[in-house]
Design a protein around this motif. Structure first.
Motif, PDB file in Angstrom:
ATOM      1  N   HIS A   7      38.588 110.164 -66.011  1.00  0.00           N
ATOM      2  CA  HIS A   7      38.737 108.005 -67.063  1.00  0.00           C
ATOM      3  C   HIS A   7      37.637 107.783 -66.258  1.00  0.00           C
ATOM      4  N   TRP A   8      36.575 107.043 -66.887  1.00  0.00           N
ATOM      5  CA  TRP A   8      34.517 107.094 -66.822  1.00  0.00           C
ATOM      6  C   TRP A   8      34.170 106.886 -65.331  1.00  0.00           C
ATOM      7  N   THR A  37      35.170 111.751 -70.039  1.00  0.00           N
ATOM      8  CA  THR A  37      35.295 110.858 -69.349  1.00  0.00           C
ATOM      9  C   THR A  37      36.512 109.189 -70.022  1.00  0.00           C
ATOM     10  N   HIS A  38      36.095 109.498 -71.218  1.00  0.00           N
ATOM     11  CA  HIS A  38      36.524 108.543 -72.539  1.00  0.00           C
ATOM     12  C   HIS A  38      35.549 106.980 -72.659  1.00  0.00           C
ATOM     13  N   ARG A  39      34.650 107.347 -71.362  1.00  0.00           N
ATOM     14  CA  ARG A  39      33.812 106.995 -71.693  1.00  0.00           C
ATOM     15  C   ARG A  39      32.523 107.273 -73.085  1.00  0.00           C
ATOM     16  N   ASP A  40      31.587 106.302 -73.316  1.00  0.00           N
ATOM     17  CA  ASP A  40      30.037 106.347 -74.629  1.00  0.00           C
ATOM     18  C   ASP A  40      28.915 106.515 -73.812  1.00  0.00           C
ATOM     19  N   THR A  57      35.022  99.893 -80.266  1.00  0.00           N
ATOM     20  CA  THR A  57      36.309  99.747 -79.366  1.00  0.00           C
ATOM     21  C   THR A  57      34.764  99.415 -77.881  1.00  0.00           C
ATOM     22  N   GLU A  60      33.906 102.589 -75.955  1.00  0.00           N
ATOM     23  CA  GLU A  60      34.992 103.783 -74.987  1.00  0.00           C
ATOM     24  C   GLU A  60      34.859 105.367 -75.940  1.00  0.00           C
ATOM     25  N   GLU A  62      33.444 108.164 -76.777  1.00  0.00           N
ATOM     26  CA  GLU A  62      32.658 109.251 -75.897  1.00  0.00           C
ATOM     27  C   GLU A  62      31.935 110.256 -76.421  1.00  0.00           C
ATOM     28  N   PRO A  96      38.736 110.142 -77.803  1.00  0.00           N
ATOM     29  CA  PRO A  96      39.095 108.526 -77.713  1.00  0.00           C
ATOM     30  C   PRO A  96      38.459 107.459 -78.492  1.00  0.00           C
ATOM     31  N   ARG A 141      42.847  94.453 -75.128  1.00  0.00           N
ATOM     32  CA  ARG A 141      42.100  94.125 -73.943  1.00  0.00           C
ATOM     33  C   ARG A 141      41.477  92.514 -74.163  1.00  0.00           C
TER      34      ARG A 141
END
Length: 204
Positions: A7-8, A37-40, A57, A60, A62, A96, A141
């Motif tokens: 993650h990230w 990683t779930h991160r864009d 999002t 996130e 990705e 994600p 969030r």
């Protein structure tokens, strides 16, 4: 269960968590690869992709901007890792935020996944759609996102009553917000007449 391998890029699966994943899989929980990683980190071009990346999002999505080649690398790495940990085939892949580039969609079949899903459907990569209908989900969030997801869940649990296959997705962070937990509990109760089923059952 949706598994993010790292993650990230700051939370790789530890041996202790791998043991827990193996235990859950042994109990019958289906494991989906959920990105890498779930991160864009992509630089998006085009209004549609930029809009999705910004509003659907919080950085996130990705797989929204990945090429076929890069998506395939991450999918294969994630699949190999999850299958090595659990000792069984991954049930499928879910990007994600349910966001895919065209290249990522094409890579699903090449990676060997039996199932994939987005907001609106579940399908066999390279094959047919096996279920249709929106996912009921929540966002924790921010307060505006919490309120909008509460409204959407309240509406969908009535609208989707006649639907054969209903998907309900809960994020770990949702469980820390009492209002979301009340909505989640009410939503599951609303579908008490539906039979719980495994994703694998959608394959026939």
């Amino acid at each position: 269960m949706l598994v993010v391998p790292d993650h990230w890029s700051s939370a790789p699966i530890t041996p202790a968590f791998a043991t827990r994943l193996r235990g859950w899989a042994d109990e019958g929980i289906e494991m989906f690869v959920h990105g890498w990683t779930h991160r864009d980190d992509s630089a998006h071009t085009g209004a549609a992709a930029s809009l999705k990346a910004k509003h659907m999002t919080a950085g996130e999505g990705e797989f929204l901007g990945l090429s076929h080649a890069e998506a395939l690398i991450r999918m294969r790495r994630g699949k190999a890792l999850v299958e090595d940990i659990t000792g069984r085939a991954a049930t499928g892949f879910i990007a994600p935020a349910w966001l895919y580039s065209q290249g990522a969609r094409a890579a699903l079949k090449d990676a060997g996944f039996a199932l994939a899903e987005d907001h609106a459907r579940v399908w066999q990569p390279g094959g047919e759609v096996v279920a249709r209908g929106p996912v009921i989900t929540w966002a924790s969030r921010s307060r505006p996102r919490q309120l909008s997801s509460l409204f959407a869940a309240g509406a969908l649990r009535h609208v989707l009553q006649p639907t054969r296959n209903v998907r309900i997705a809960v994020h770990p962070g949702d469980t820390t917000v009492p209002a979301l937990m009340r909505s989640i509990t009410t939503t599951f109760a609303a579908f008490g007449g539906h039979k719980p089923a495994a994703y694998a059952e959608l394959l026939g």
